[in-house]
Every structure is written in structure tokens, then in C-alpha cells.
Design an enzyme around this catalytic site. Structure first.
Site, PDB file in Angstrom:
ATOM      1  N   ALA A 164     -39.413   8.895 -11.617  1.00  0.00           N
ATOM      2  CA  ALA A 164     -39.806   8.240 -12.853  1.00  0.00           C
ATOM      3  C   ALA A 164     -39.606   9.176 -14.029  1.00  0.00           C
ATOM      4  O   ALA A 164     -39.570  10.379 -13.889  1.00  0.00           O
ATOM      5  CB  ALA A 164     -41.263   7.816 -12.765  1.00  0.00           C
ATOM      6  N   SER A 165     -39.448   8.596 -15.203  1.00  0.00           N
ATOM      7  CA  SER A 165     -39.385   9.338 -16.455  1.00  0.00           C
ATOM      8  C   SER A 165     -38.343  10.464 -16.364  1.00  0.00           C
ATOM      9  O   SER A 165     -37.172  10.198 -16.157  1.00  0.00           O
ATOM     10  CB  SER A 165     -40.777   9.865 -16.804  1.00  0.00           C
ATOM     11  OG  SER A 165     -40.789  10.450 -18.082  1.00  0.00           O
ATOM     12  N   GLY A 166     -38.780  11.707 -16.507  1.00  0.00           N
ATOM     13  CA  GLY A 166     -37.854  12.850 -16.441  1.00  0.00           C
ATOM     14  C   GLY A 166     -37.189  12.992 -15.087  1.00  0.00           C
ATOM     15  O   GLY A 166     -36.072  13.473 -14.989  1.00  0.00           O
ATOM     16  N   TYR A 175     -34.362  10.713 -15.332  1.00  0.00           N
ATOM     17  CA  TYR A 175     -33.438  11.233 -16.343  1.00  0.00           C
ATOM     18  C   TYR A 175     -32.526  12.314 -15.774  1.00  0.00           C
ATOM     19  O   TYR A 175     -31.329  12.305 -16.031  1.00  0.00           O
ATOM     20  CB  TYR A 175     -34.247  11.786 -17.522  1.00  0.00           C
ATOM     21  CG  TYR A 175     -33.432  12.327 -18.665  1.00  0.00           C
ATOM     22  CD1 TYR A 175     -32.654  11.477 -19.444  1.00  0.00           C
ATOM     23  CD2 TYR A 175     -33.438  13.674 -18.976  1.00  0.00           C
ATOM     24  CE1 TYR A 175     -31.915  11.970 -20.499  1.00  0.00           C
ATOM     25  CE2 TYR A 175     -32.708  14.174 -20.034  1.00  0.00           C
ATOM     26  CZ  TYR A 175     -31.945  13.315 -20.787  1.00  0.00           C
ATOM     27  OH  TYR A 175     -31.209  13.810 -21.835  1.00  0.00           O
TER      28      TYR A 175
END
Length: 89
Positions: free
Chosen positions: A83-85, A88
């Protein structure tokens, strides 16, 4: 020929972190080492992370991009959480 495996498990944090954690500098260094090693022909990034800091996530993403630009295949294996970073990178 070798395939390097870098594990990014846990929260992504700033700086150098001990093995078993994800630090922007320390994880980037592992990826950079694989990129510069002529014996390494590809990189597998194993991600199991809820994310974390924006800057350390960008540091890691940048090293991955440089590895791809160097002509080395990069494969990402996502674990239970990316998730998130974590997504990314």
C-alpha cells in the site's frame, strides 16, 4: 549470472535501517549494488509494506528506475500488503 533479490518488508522509513526493515538509504544501496554488479542480470523486489515516508519511497523508486535504465530487468513480487509507498516503489 545471478538474480538479486531485495526484500522490502515493513514500514518505509528514512535513512539507513537494520536488516529486516526498509530504509530509504539502506534499501536503495542494496538495489544500487545489484545494478552495478555485472554478474547480476536481473533484480527481484519483494514488497510487503504498508508504505511510509514519501522521501525514502522516492529514493527507492529512483534506484529501481536507474536499474531498469541500465538494462537490467526488474520484477516486483507483492506480498500480502503493498500500500501507499509500498505500491509506489
Amino acid at each position: 549470472a545471478k538474480v538479486a533479490v531485495v526484500v522490502a518488508q515493513g514500514e518505509i522509513t528514512d535513512g539507513k535501517q537494520p536488516p529486516g526493515t526498509v530504509g530509504g538509504e539502506s534499501t536503495s544501496e542494496l538495489i544500487r549494488t545489484a545494478r552495478l554488479d555485472d554478474g547480476v542480470k536481473a533484480l527481484v523486489l519483494r514488497v510487503d509494506s504498508p508504505g511510509g515516508g514519501v522521501f525514502p519511497s522516492e529514493q527507492i523508486r529512483r534506484e529501481i528506475a536507474l536499474t531498469k535504465e541500465a538494462g537490467k530487468p526488474v520484477v516486483v513480487s507483492m506480498g500480502d500488503l503493498a500500500a501507499s509507498g509500498g505500491y509506489y516503489i
